[in-house]
Design an enzyme around this catalytic site. Structure first.
Site, PDB file in Angstrom:
ATOM      1  N   TYR A 468       0.880  -1.377   0.039  1.00  0.00           N
ATOM      2  CA  TYR A 468       0.357  -0.017   0.070  1.00  0.00           C
ATOM      3  C   TYR A 468       0.569   1.109   0.164  1.00  0.00           C
ATOM      4  O   TYR A 468       0.149   2.347   0.983  1.00  0.00           O
ATOM      5  CB  TYR A 468      -1.150   0.239   1.571  1.00  0.00           C
ATOM      6  CG  TYR A 468      -1.971  -1.312   1.140  1.00  0.00           C
ATOM      7  CD1 TYR A 468      -2.414  -1.761   0.402  1.00  0.00           C
ATOM      8  CD2 TYR A 468      -2.130  -2.415   2.851  1.00  0.00           C
ATOM      9  CE1 TYR A 468      -2.677  -3.347   0.541  1.00  0.00           C
ATOM     10  CE2 TYR A 468      -2.911  -3.165   2.859  1.00  0.00           C
ATOM     11  CZ  TYR A 468      -3.042  -3.852   1.492  1.00  0.00           C
ATOM     12  OH  TYR A 468      -4.577  -4.668   1.796  1.00  0.00           O
ATOM     13  N   HIS A 469       2.073   1.976  -1.434  1.00  0.00           N
ATOM     14  CA  HIS A 469       3.015   2.420  -1.056  1.00  0.00           C
ATOM     15  C   HIS A 469       2.734   2.819  -2.600  1.00  0.00           C
ATOM     16  O   HIS A 469       4.045   3.079  -3.210  1.00  0.00           O
ATOM     17  CB  HIS A 469       3.959   1.807  -1.047  1.00  0.00           C
ATOM     18  CG  HIS A 469       4.440   1.848   0.596  1.00  0.00           C
ATOM     19  ND1 HIS A 469       5.262   1.020   1.185  1.00  0.00           N
ATOM     20  CD2 HIS A 469       3.602   1.359   1.777  1.00  0.00           C
ATOM     21  CE1 HIS A 469       5.556   0.148   2.697  1.00  0.00           C
ATOM     22  NE2 HIS A 469       4.223   0.691   2.933  1.00  0.00           N
ATOM     23  N   PRO A 470       1.126   2.966  -3.326  1.00  0.00           N
ATOM     24  CA  PRO A 470       1.233   3.949  -4.370  1.00  0.00           C
ATOM     25  C   PRO A 470       2.365   5.402  -4.771  1.00  0.00           C
ATOM     26  O   PRO A 470       1.742   6.055  -3.564  1.00  0.00           O
ATOM     27  CB  PRO A 470      -0.032   3.638  -4.646  1.00  0.00           C
ATOM     28  CG  PRO A 470      -0.978   3.858  -3.249  1.00  0.00           C
ATOM     29  CD  PRO A 470       0.225   3.403  -2.668  1.00  0.00           C
TER      30      PRO A 470
END
Length: 553
Positions: A468-470
Site C-alpha cells: 500500500y505504497h503507491p
C-alpha cells in the site's frame, strides 16, 4: 466561497500544508475532503489497524486491474477516504527513507530535494520520543507536530528477531531513521499516548482551530482553469455542484490515484487519452498517470512453540479485553500497532544501500485481519524496495464519480522474481538462527516443501500483496522533461496557479513506508508555495557499509 489557497485532499501532505499555509494567520485556506470524520476507536486505537482499511466508510475501495504477471489477480489498493487520508487507515509505521533515495530525486531533475535538502523538513515535522532506546537525537526532530515513538517491545519475539539478524551476520542499528538505516532494530510508529497520531491529529485539527482555515466536505471534480491559470475547484456536495474560488493557488494532494485523475478531468494529461473521453486539452502532459510504483511484500510465517504471541487475544474475549484496556487506560496491546522491530538489508554485494525491508509481527495474520493458521505464530513482512516495474493510472470515463483505472504492472521484470526469491531464502536463514530456536515450530508459509525456483515463483504469484505504497503518477522533474508533471517547486508544468504535492510527485519510490515522506512533501511544498527560502541543507553523512561493493552483510 473564496480563499487564498484551496487544498484538494485532507491526507498526509494536505493536512501538513493546511497547517503551514495558515500558520501566520494571513492566508485563508480551504481544504476539500470527500471523506468524513475520523472519530471512533477503530481509527484511533492503533491495535485496530486492520479494520478501517477494510471499511467502505473510510477507504475509497480501489483495486487494480487484473495484473498480467500475477495470473490476472486484482490486488486491493486502499486509500483513505477520511480526514487524515491514508494516515488514518495505515499501519502507523514511520520511515523517512534513505538519504540516497532523495539524492536520486535530485539527480533525476528534482533539484533541491536531495537527502541533505529534505532532512531539515523531516526534523521540522517530527516530535520524536526516543524512550531510552538509543538513536541519534541530533538528526531527529523534537518539537514538530508529528509525534513519533517506539513500542514497548515487551514480546520476546521482537528482540529475538533483532538478535537473529545479528547472528546471521547483518548490522544492528539503533535508529533506522537516523544516520544508519541499514540493519536490524526497533521500529518507529506514529502513535502518541496510545492514540494513532495521524496527519489529522497532528496538523489538520490544530489548523482548524484557526479562523482562517475551513474544511469543506465535497467531491473534487476538476480544477477550473481560465486562460492557462487555475482559478478554482468544482466540487459536488450531495446533488449540487459548486465552485470554490482561489485567489492565489489550487494545490492537489489527493493521492497517487486521485491526483492524476483530477488533473486529467481538468484537461491536463496525455492529449490522446483526454480526447478519448471528450475532455478538452488544457496542457498536454504525457506523464500524468504514468510512472506508478508500489512496494509488494510477502508474509513469511512460522508456528510458535510457545503461547506468547498475540494470538492469545485472537478471540472475542481477548479482543474485548484489549479494547476495554485501551479505552479506559490508553495502554495495553491496543496502544501499539505491534510492528515494533524492523530491518533494512542489502540483497547482495554491489548494492550500495538497503533494498529489502522487514516488518516483524508477533502473530501470523494478514492485513485484512484473517489469521493464516489456527494457533500461535509469528511472521516477517518482507519485500524489495526498488522494483523497476512501472504501471499507470488512467480514466475509465470523464465522470468524476467513476473510479480511475489502476494497473500496477507488478512483477513485470525478471529481477522482481529473483529479488523475491532472495527475500524468502534470506528470511528462512534469519528464522533459522539460534535466537529463534526456543520458539521455532515449523514454517506455515511458504511451507518447507517449497524450495525450487519454480515452486517459489508459484508461491510468489499467488501470495504477493501490495504494501500500500503507491506513488509517482505526477512525477517531479525538470521543466524540459517530457514525462515530468510538476517542477521542483511542485508547480504543474504548463498551468499557472496549480500545484500537486503528495506521494504522486515522487520521481522514484523511497525505502520503506511512505507516510513520513508524504508529510515531508507537504512541509517542503508549503515553503515553496509561500515563497520562503528553503530550510538550510543538512551536513549529515548517511552511513553506508564500508565494503558494500564486495560484501552482502
Amino acid at each position: 466561497m473564496t480563499a487564498d489557497y484551496i487544498i484538494i485532499g485532507a491526507g498526509s501532505a494536505g493536512c501538513a500544508m493546511a497547517y503551514r499555509l495558515s500558520e501566520d494567520g494571513k492566508n485563508k485556506v480551504l481544504v476539500v475532503e470527500y471523506g468524513g470524520t475520523d472519530w471512533g476507536p477503530l481509527i484511533q486505537m492503533p491495535g485496530a489497524l486492520s479494520y478501517p482499511m477494510n471499511m467502505k466508510r473510510y477507504d475509497w475501495g480501489y483495486a487494480s486491474e487484473p495484473e498480467p504477471h500475477l495470473d490476472g489477480r486484482r490486488l486491493a489498493a486502499p486509500r483513505g477516504k477520511v480526514i487524515g487520508g491514508s494516515s488514518s487507515i495505515n499501519g502507523m509505521v514511520y520511515v523517512r527513507g534513505h538519504a540516497r533515495d532523495y539524492d536520486h530525486w535530485a539527480e533525476s531533475g528534482a533539484t533541491g530535494w536531495s537527502g541533505a535538502d529534505v532532512l531539515p523538513y523531516f526534523k521540522r515535522q517530527e516530535n520524536w520520543h526516543p524512550s531510552g532506546h538509543g538513536g541519534d537525537r541530533s538528526v531527529r526532530g523534537k518539537d514538530g507536530p508529528l509525534h513519533v515513538k517506539r513500542g514497548t517491545r515487551e514480546n520476546p519475539l521482537n528482540k529475538a528477531f533483532v538478535k537473529a539478524g545479528k547472528q546471521a551476520g547483518y548490522q544492528v542499528t539503533k535508529d533506522y531513521n537516523g544516520i544508519q538505516q541499514e540493519g536490524f532494530g526497533p521500529m518507529d510508529q506514529t502513535v502518541h499516548k496510545g492514540v494513532r497520531w495521524s496527519a489529522a491529529n497532528a496538523y489538520l485539527k490544530p489548523a482548524l482551530k484557526r479562523d482562517n482555515v475551513e474544511l469543506v466536505s465535497g467531491h473534487a471534480n476538476r480544477v477550473i482553469i481560465e486562460n492557462g491559470r487555475a482559478t478554482g475547484v468544482e466540487i459536488t456536495q450531495g446533488s449540487k455542484t459548486k465552485v470554490l474560488n482561489a485567489k492565489r493557488e489550487v494545490i492537489i494532494a489527493a493521492s497517487a490515484f486521485n491526483s492524476p485523475a483530477i488533473l486529467m478531468r481538468s484537461g491536463i494529461g496525455p492529449a490522446a487519452h483526454l480526447r478519448e473521453h471528450g475532455i478538452d486539452v488544457v496542457a498536454d502532459r504525457a506523464g500524468v498517470g504514468q510512472n506508478l510504483m508500489d512496494h509488494l511484500e510477502l508474509y513469511i510465517q512460522v508456528k510458535s512453540t510457545k503461547p506468547i504471541t498475540l494470538y492469545r487475544y485472537w478471540n472475542l474475549l481477548g479482543k474485548a479485553y484489549v479494547g476495554a484496556k485501551w479505552l479506559f487506560t490508553g495502554q495495553g496491546p491496543g496502544a501499539s500497532n505491534q510492528f515494533e522491530s524492523a530491518a533494512f538489508i542489502r540483497s547482495r554485494a554491489g548494492v550500495d544501500y538497503p533494498d529489502i525491508q522487514y516488518h516483524f509481527l508477533p502473530i501470523a495474520v494478514r492485513y485484512d485481519g484473517q489469521a493464516a493458521a489456527e494457533g500461535h505464530g509469528f511472521q516477517a513482512h518482507v519485500g524489495p524496495m526498488r522494483s523497476e516495474s512501472r504501471g499507470s493510472v488512467t480514466l475509465n470515463s470523464a465522470d468524476p464519480m467513476d473510479a480511475p483505472k489502476i494497473l500496477f504492472n507488478y512483477m513485470s521484470k525478471d529481477q522482481d522474481w529473483q529479488d523475491f526469491r532472495t527475500c524468502i531464502r534470506l528470511t528462512r536463514e534469519i528464522f533459522g538462527q539460534d535466537a529463534f530456536k526456543p520458539f521455532y515450530g515449523g514454517e506455515i508459509q511458504p511451507g518447507e516443501a517449497v524450495q525450487s525456483d519454480e515452486d517459489l515463483n508459484a508461491f510468489i504469484k499467488e501470495h504477493v500483496e501490495s504494501a500500500y505504497h503507491p506513488c509517482g503518477t505526477c512525477k517531479m522533474g525538470a521543466a524540459d522533461d517530457p514525462m515530468a508533471v510538476v517542477d521542483p517547486e511542485c508547480r504543474v508544468i504548463g498551468v499557472e496557479g496549480l500545484r500537486v504535492a503528495d506521494s504522486s510527485i515522487f520521481p522514484r519510490i523511497t525505502n520503506g513506508n511512505l507516510n513520513g515522506p508524504s508529510i515531508m512533501v507537504g512541509e517542503k511544498a508549503s515553503d515553496h508555495i509561500l515563497g520562503k527560502d528553503p530550510l538550510p541543507a543538512s551536513n549529515m553523512e548517511p552511513w553506508v557499509h564500508p565494503n558494500w561493493e564486495t560484501e552482502q552483510r
